[in-house]
Design a protein around this motif. Structure first.
Motif, PDB file in Angstrom:
ATOM      1  N   ALA A 177       8.032 -12.083   4.388  1.00 63.40           N
ATOM      2  CA  ALA A 177       7.266 -13.255   3.957  1.00 63.40           C
ATOM      3  C   ALA A 177       7.008 -14.166   5.138  1.00 63.40           C
ATOM      4  CB  ALA A 177       8.006 -14.019   2.873  1.00 63.40           C
ATOM      5  N   THR A 178       5.788 -14.703   5.205  1.00 67.90           N
ATOM      6  CA  THR A 178       5.473 -15.666   6.262  1.00 67.90           C
ATOM      7  C   THR A 178       5.276 -17.073   5.703  1.00 67.90           C
ATOM      8  OG1 THR A 178       3.104 -15.193   6.132  1.00 67.90           O
ATOM      9  CG2 THR A 178       4.403 -13.905   7.692  1.00 67.90           C
ATOM     10  N   GLU A 179       5.032 -17.187   4.392  1.00 69.96           N
ATOM     11  CA  GLU A 179       4.961 -18.491   3.727  1.00 69.96           C
ATOM     12  C   GLU A 179       5.657 -18.366   2.375  1.00 69.96           C
ATOM     13  OE1 GLU A 179       1.011 -20.002   3.394  1.00 69.96           O
ATOM     14  OE2 GLU A 179       0.667 -20.021   5.566  1.00 69.96           O
ATOM     15  N   PRO A 206       2.683 -12.737   2.281  1.00 70.26           N
ATOM     16  CA  PRO A 206       3.505 -11.702   2.915  1.00 70.26           C
ATOM     17  C   PRO A 206       3.087 -11.474   4.361  1.00 70.26           C
ATOM     18  CG  PRO A 206       1.834 -10.688   1.539  1.00 70.26           C
ATOM     19  CD  PRO A 206       1.700 -12.186   1.344  1.00 70.26           C
ATOM     20  N   LEU A 207       3.903 -10.731   5.079  1.00 70.44           N
ATOM     21  CA  LEU A 207       3.595 -10.456   6.485  1.00 70.44           C
ATOM     22  C   LEU A 207       2.342  -9.599   6.628  1.00 70.44           C
ATOM     23  CD1 LEU A 207       5.771  -7.684   8.132  1.00 70.44           C
ATOM     24  CD2 LEU A 207       5.381  -7.815   5.667  1.00 70.44           C
ATOM     25  N   ASP A 208       1.726  -9.711   7.777  1.00 77.67           N
ATOM     26  CA  ASP A 208       0.596  -8.853   8.150  1.00 77.67           C
ATOM     27  C   ASP A 208       1.184  -7.608   8.799  1.00 77.67           C
ATOM     28  OD1 ASP A 208      -1.634  -7.598   9.156  1.00 77.67           O
ATOM     29  OD2 ASP A 208      -2.121  -9.164  10.613  1.00 77.67           O
ATOM     30  N   LEU A 209       1.526  -6.628   7.978  1.00 72.07           N
ATOM     31  CA  LEU A 209       2.216  -5.449   8.494  1.00 72.07           C
ATOM     32  C   LEU A 209       1.339  -4.675   9.476  1.00 72.07           C
ATOM     33  CD1 LEU A 209       4.731  -3.679   8.461  1.00 72.07           C
ATOM     34  CD2 LEU A 209       3.739  -2.423   6.532  1.00 72.07           C
ATOM     35  N   ALA A 210       0.057  -4.571   9.193  1.00 70.91           N
ATOM     36  CA  ALA A 210      -0.841  -3.858  10.100  1.00 70.91           C
ATOM     37  C   ALA A 210      -0.855  -4.514  11.472  1.00 70.91           C
ATOM     38  CB  ALA A 210      -2.249  -3.811   9.517  1.00 70.91           C
ATOM     39  N   GLY A 211      -0.883  -5.831  11.497  1.00 67.59           N
ATOM     40  CA  GLY A 211      -0.880  -6.558  12.761  1.00 67.59           C
ATOM     41  C   GLY A 211       0.418  -6.373  13.525  1.00 67.59           C
ATOM     42  N   ILE A 212       1.530  -6.359  12.801  1.00 69.13           N
ATOM     43  CA  ILE A 212       2.829  -6.159  13.445  1.00 69.13           C
ATOM     44  C   ILE A 212       2.929  -4.753  14.028  1.00 69.13           C
ATOM     45  CG2 ILE A 212       5.322  -5.975  13.037  1.00 69.13           C
ATOM     46  CD1 ILE A 212       4.331  -8.835  13.085  1.00 69.13           C
ATOM     47  N   THR A 251      14.367  -2.304   5.294  1.00 67.16           N
ATOM     48  CA  THR A 251      14.422  -3.580   4.579  1.00 67.16           C
ATOM     49  C   THR A 251      15.865  -3.907   4.244  1.00 67.16           C
ATOM     50  OG1 THR A 251      13.906  -2.391   2.521  1.00 67.16           O
ATOM     51  CG2 THR A 251      12.102  -3.546   3.620  1.00 67.16           C
ATOM     52  N   THR A 252      16.215  -5.182   4.389  1.00 68.11           N
ATOM     53  CA  THR A 252      17.607  -5.614   4.240  1.00 68.11           C
ATOM     54  C   THR A 252      17.745  -6.497   3.005  1.00 68.11           C
ATOM     55  OG1 THR A 252      17.257  -7.538   5.673  1.00 68.11           O
ATOM     56  CG2 THR A 252      17.922  -5.499   6.731  1.00 68.11           C
ATOM     57  N   GLY A 253      17.641  -5.879   1.846  1.00 63.30           N
ATOM     58  CA  GLY A 253      17.766  -6.629   0.604  1.00 63.30           C
ATOM     59  C   GLY A 253      16.650  -6.306  -0.373  1.00 63.30           C
ATOM     60  N   GLN A 254      16.868  -6.667  -1.645  1.00 61.97           N
ATOM     61  CA  GLN A 254      15.947  -6.295  -2.706  1.00 61.97           C
ATOM     62  C   GLN A 254      14.576  -6.960  -2.584  1.00 61.97           C
ATOM     63  OE1 GLN A 254      16.422  -3.941  -4.852  1.00 61.97           O
ATOM     64  NE2 GLN A 254      14.505  -4.241  -5.973  1.00 61.97           N
ATOM     65  N   LYS A 255      14.546  -8.258  -2.308  1.00 63.03           N
ATOM     66  CA  LYS A 255      13.271  -8.974  -2.201  1.00 63.03           C
ATOM     67  C   LYS A 255      12.409  -8.383  -1.082  1.00 63.03           C
ATOM     68  CE  LYS A 255      12.104 -12.605  -3.828  1.00 63.03           C
ATOM     69  NZ  LYS A 255      11.250 -12.995  -4.968  1.00 63.03           N
ATOM     70  N   ALA A 256      13.029  -8.132   0.067  1.00 62.56           N
ATOM     71  CA  ALA A 256      12.291  -7.542   1.185  1.00 62.56           C
ATOM     72  C   ALA A 256      11.784  -6.156   0.821  1.00 62.56           C
ATOM     73  CB  ALA A 256      13.185  -7.475   2.419  1.00 62.56           C
ATOM     74  N   THR A 257      12.606  -5.384   0.129  1.00 63.21           N
ATOM     75  CA  THR A 257      12.203  -4.037  -0.273  1.00 63.21           C
ATOM     76  C   THR A 257      11.003  -4.075  -1.199  1.00 63.21           C
ATOM     77  OG1 THR A 257      14.463  -3.192  -0.037  1.00 63.21           O
ATOM     78  CG2 THR A 257      12.954  -1.923  -1.429  1.00 63.21           C
ATOM     79  N   GLU A 258      11.071  -4.907  -2.221  1.00 62.79           N
ATOM     80  CA  GLU A 258       9.969  -5.002  -3.182  1.00 62.79           C
ATOM     81  C   GLU A 258       8.663  -5.400  -2.491  1.00 62.79           C
ATOM     82  OE1 GLU A 258      11.395  -7.840  -5.965  1.00 62.79           O
ATOM     83  OE2 GLU A 258      12.746  -6.427  -6.987  1.00 62.79           O
ATOM     84  N   THR A 259       8.751  -6.329  -1.575  1.00 64.00           N
ATOM     85  CA  THR A 259       7.550  -6.804  -0.876  1.00 64.00           C
ATOM     86  C   THR A 259       6.962  -5.713   0.004  1.00 64.00           C
ATOM     87  OG1 THR A 259       8.513  -9.034  -0.853  1.00 64.00           O
ATOM     88  CG2 THR A 259       6.618  -8.643   0.571  1.00 64.00           C
ATOM     89  N   LEU A 260       7.814  -5.021   0.766  1.00 63.39           N
ATOM     90  CA  LEU A 260       7.316  -3.964   1.640  1.00 63.39           C
ATOM     91  C   LEU A 260       6.684  -2.831   0.842  1.00 63.39           C
ATOM     92  CD1 LEU A 260       7.065  -2.640   4.460  1.00 63.39           C
ATOM     93  CD2 LEU A 260       9.235  -1.491   3.950  1.00 63.39           C
ATOM     94  N   LEU A 261       7.353  -2.387  -0.221  1.00 62.47           N
ATOM     95  CA  LEU A 261       6.837  -1.260  -1.005  1.00 62.47           C
ATOM     96  C   LEU A 261       5.458  -1.576  -1.572  1.00 62.47           C
ATOM     97  CD1 LEU A 261       9.971   0.101  -2.913  1.00 62.47           C
ATOM     98  CD2 LEU A 261       9.111   0.681  -0.638  1.00 62.47           C
TER      99      LEU A 261
END
Length: 208
Positions: free
Chosen positions: A103-105, A123-129, A141-151
């Protein structure tokens, strides 16, 4: 009883001051092979350094110490009250490990660091990263929230089991996405067990 106001889209638009923007730039070593993603940094008053996982009560750097040096305090400062930021940065660069968050905001619905009450606005700009770390083919991903967002970003429909992984193709790049336990002490798992989980993941990724 204190009532917590739910941050609806209307409330957010009316009160943009509630939106918290990510305070750190992505840490992206040139030859990074792995990108580790948390959810979002804790509130500033919990920081002990100007880097990722800055809360001294978070065990991520103790996990790294156990996994790579068999010493939970390897990255702890001499005073035992903070972490050695420059030692961590040098180590991550040498191993090719990048860090950022999903997440960025956000809006903290309860003003704390809990993922349960963290509303992701952007959410993060994964393509840019990923464009900045062309050798990276593994995301952790280190945790459930991060996992859900990435997936959701990479289009994986089925959540892998804890400590498991799933394959995805994103921006013409084949990725292996690992779901790892949170390093927060609020997550009910012993430090030694978390370290063993991360050790197996790093072994699979070729870093051990």
């Amino acid at each position: 009883m204190r009532l917590v106001r739910c941050m609806t889209k209307e409330n957010i638009e009316r009160h943009p001051e509630n939106i918290e923007r990510h305070p750190l730039p992505p840490f992206l070593p040139d030859r990074a092979k792995i990108l580790m993603l948390g959810s979002f940094p804790p509130p500033p008053e919990r920081w002990t350094m100007n880097f990722y996982y800055p809360n001294f009560q978070n065990d991520m750097w103790r996990i790294f110490g156990l996994v790579f040096f068999h010493d939970r305090d390897y990255f702890v400062s001499g005073q035992g009250k903070s972490f050695e930021e420059m030692r961590i940065r040098r180590f991550l660069t040498s191993k090719g490990i990048a860090l950022y968050d999903t997440a960025t905001e956000v809006v903290r619905q309860k003003g704390n660091a809990s993922d349960q009450f963290l509303q992701i606005i952007k959410p993060l700009d994964l393509a840019g990263i990923l464009s900045q770390i062309p050798a990276c083919e593994i995301i952790v991903t280190t945790g459930q929230k991060a996992t859900e967002t990435l997936l959701a970003i990479v289009g994986i429909a089925k959540t892998p089991p804890l400590c498991g992984s799933a394959e995805a193709v994103f921006m013409h790049r084949k990725l292996t996405c690992y779901r790892m336990p949170s390093s927060s002490r609020a997550y009910p798992r012993l430090l030694a067990d978390k370290a063993e989980d991360y050790k197996k993941m790093f072994q699979s990724a070729g870093l051990l």
